[in-house]
Design a protein around this motif. Structure first.
Motif, PDB file in Angstrom:
ATOM      1  N   VAL A  45       0.903  -1.084   0.105  1.00 24.49           N
ATOM      2  CA  VAL A  45      -0.081   0.069   0.066  1.00 24.49           C
ATOM      3  C   VAL A  45       1.090   1.133  -0.010  1.00 24.49           C
ATOM      4  O   VAL A  45       0.415   2.218  -0.779  1.00 24.49           O
ATOM      5  CB  VAL A  45      -1.024   0.050   1.223  1.00 24.49           C
ATOM      6  N   TRP A  49       0.640   3.928  -3.029  1.00 23.76           N
ATOM      7  CA  TRP A  49       0.382   5.390  -2.738  1.00 23.76           C
ATOM      8  C   TRP A  49       1.424   6.458  -3.158  1.00 23.76           C
ATOM      9  O   TRP A  49       1.150   7.410  -3.765  1.00 23.76           O
ATOM     10  CB  TRP A  49       0.017   5.339  -1.238  1.00 23.76           C
ATOM     11  N   VAL A  62      -6.472   4.985   6.489  1.00 23.25           N
ATOM     12  CA  VAL A  62      -6.896   3.618   5.769  1.00 23.25           C
ATOM     13  C   VAL A  62      -7.863   3.038   6.201  1.00 23.25           C
ATOM     14  O   VAL A  62      -8.209   2.594   7.534  1.00 23.25           O
ATOM     15  CB  VAL A  62      -5.599   2.658   5.715  1.00 23.25           C
ATOM     16  N   ASP A  64      -9.835  -0.525   6.278  1.00 17.90           N
ATOM     17  CA  ASP A  64      -9.623  -1.879   5.927  1.00 17.90           C
ATOM     18  C   ASP A  64     -10.921  -2.822   6.041  1.00 17.90           C
ATOM     19  O   ASP A  64     -11.426  -3.147   7.037  1.00 17.90           O
ATOM     20  CB  ASP A  64      -8.708  -2.671   6.926  1.00 17.90           C
ATOM     21  N   TYR A  83      -5.581   3.845  11.010  1.00 18.61           N
ATOM     22  CA  TYR A  83      -6.401   2.514  10.707  1.00 18.61           C
ATOM     23  C   TYR A  83      -7.761   2.543  11.158  1.00 18.61           C
ATOM     24  O   TYR A  83      -8.080   2.723  12.493  1.00 18.61           O
ATOM     25  CB  TYR A  83      -5.601   1.337  11.056  1.00 18.61           C
ATOM     26  N   ILE A 124      -7.158   5.784   1.709  1.00 15.85           N
ATOM     27  CA  ILE A 124      -7.088   4.541   1.050  1.00 15.85           C
ATOM     28  C   ILE A 124      -8.338   3.737   1.624  1.00 15.85           C
ATOM     29  O   ILE A 124      -8.236   3.634   2.858  1.00 15.85           O
ATOM     30  CB  ILE A 124      -5.658   4.163   1.354  1.00 15.85           C
ATOM     31  N   CYS A 125      -8.735   2.716   0.733  1.00 19.80           N
ATOM     32  CA  CYS A 125      -9.593   1.909   1.296  1.00 19.80           C
ATOM     33  C   CYS A 125      -8.886   0.338   0.699  1.00 19.80           C
ATOM     34  O   CYS A 125      -8.539   0.399  -0.514  1.00 19.80           O
ATOM     35  CB  CYS A 125     -11.170   2.120   0.754  1.00 19.80           C
ATOM     36  N   THR A 148     -13.884   6.405  -0.860  1.00 19.05           N
ATOM     37  CA  THR A 148     -12.530   6.739  -1.167  1.00 19.05           C
ATOM     38  C   THR A 148     -12.558   8.278  -1.692  1.00 19.05           C
ATOM     39  O   THR A 148     -13.094   8.175  -2.669  1.00 19.05           O
ATOM     40  CB  THR A 148     -11.545   5.976  -1.928  1.00 19.05           C
TER      41      THR A 148
END
Length: 254
Positions: A45, A49, A62, A64, A83, A124-125, A148
């Protein structure tokens, strides 16, 4: 700039062998397996990125999707990221480090096909090895793109059904058919497989994922997750990719 530029340099044969050799510990020693996978996922990731945006990943958020018990949380936290883990199954959510004192990150019980987050709300996904466990995988993909932000990154990685790991703990018997493989596993072990065909495991093909990703207009790259860079060409070959890609990564920028 292709987002896979930096990660391609990391995708060596040595890395592939190390990851593939750890798969046998998925159920017997999940800390060992998911720890190695988490480290590799954060590196992937980060590389994607940085190459796509030209900026560091530290400080980004991110999400998740299907994060389970949170083995990835510490690894993303160590990279300086915020996270958020999403998991629909309470048994999975409380099966590992997310349930222990001092666990990092935020955890939300929710379905990946109906994410309780606003449009354009995360940088970020990520969804790692989840789509094959969802009855409507591309609804999950659409939700990932929805949350996103424009210019962000959505990374959807899943196990291809006709690849050697498509049957998960059922092994290569999935080539006999999913229902037959699950019944055979049940007779042998006295219980249904954790990844049970038709309820928690589905036949998701490479071509279906690529077709969906292209239809969104957001696809920027696709590659086999566990292969060395010199084998990435397999993704472009119809038929062969179903058998040889094993795990397909779709990289999208809404």
């Amino acid at each position: 700039m292709r987002p896979t530029r930096d990660f391609a340099r990391r995708a060596s044969l040595r890395r592939s062998i190390g990851l593939l050799s750890s798969f046998r510990f998925e159920q017997s020693d999940p800390v060992r397996f998911y720890g190695a996978l988490a480290t590799d996922t954060v590196e992937m990731v980060d590389d994607l990125w940085t190459a796509a945006t030209g900026s560091p990943v530290a400080g980004r958020t991110v999400l998740d999707v299907g994060g389970g018990p949170g083995y990835f949380a510490a690894a993303f936290g160590a990279a300086g990221m915020t996270y958020i883990g999403v998991e629909p199954d309470p048994r999975e959510m409380h099966a590992g480090p997310a349930a222990t004192p001092g666990g990092s990150g935020t955890f939300v019980r929710a379905s990946g096909t109906a994410l309780p987050f606003a449009d354009d709300s995360v940088d970020i996904c990520l969804s790692s090895n989840v789509a094959e466990h969802v009855r409507h995988p591309w609804q999950l993909g659409n939700e990932m793109l929805r949350v996103t932000r424009p210019g962000g990154l959505a990374v959807l990685s899943y196990t291809v059904w006709l690849g050697p790991f498509g049957g998960h703990e059922m092994g290569l018997t999935h080539y006999l058919g999913g229902a037959r493989a699950a019944a055979r596993y049940t007779r042998k072990h006295g219980h249904r497989p954790k990844n049970d065909y038709g309820s928690s495991l589905f036949a998701v093909s490479a071509v279906d994922g690529l077709r969906w990703a292209r239809s969104t207009g957001a696809l920027v790259d696709a590659f086999p997750r566990y292969h060395p860079r010199w084998a990435w060409w397999l993704t472009a070959v119809p038929g062969l990719r179903e058998l040889a890609v094993s795990n397909l990564v779709l990289v999208l920028r809404p």
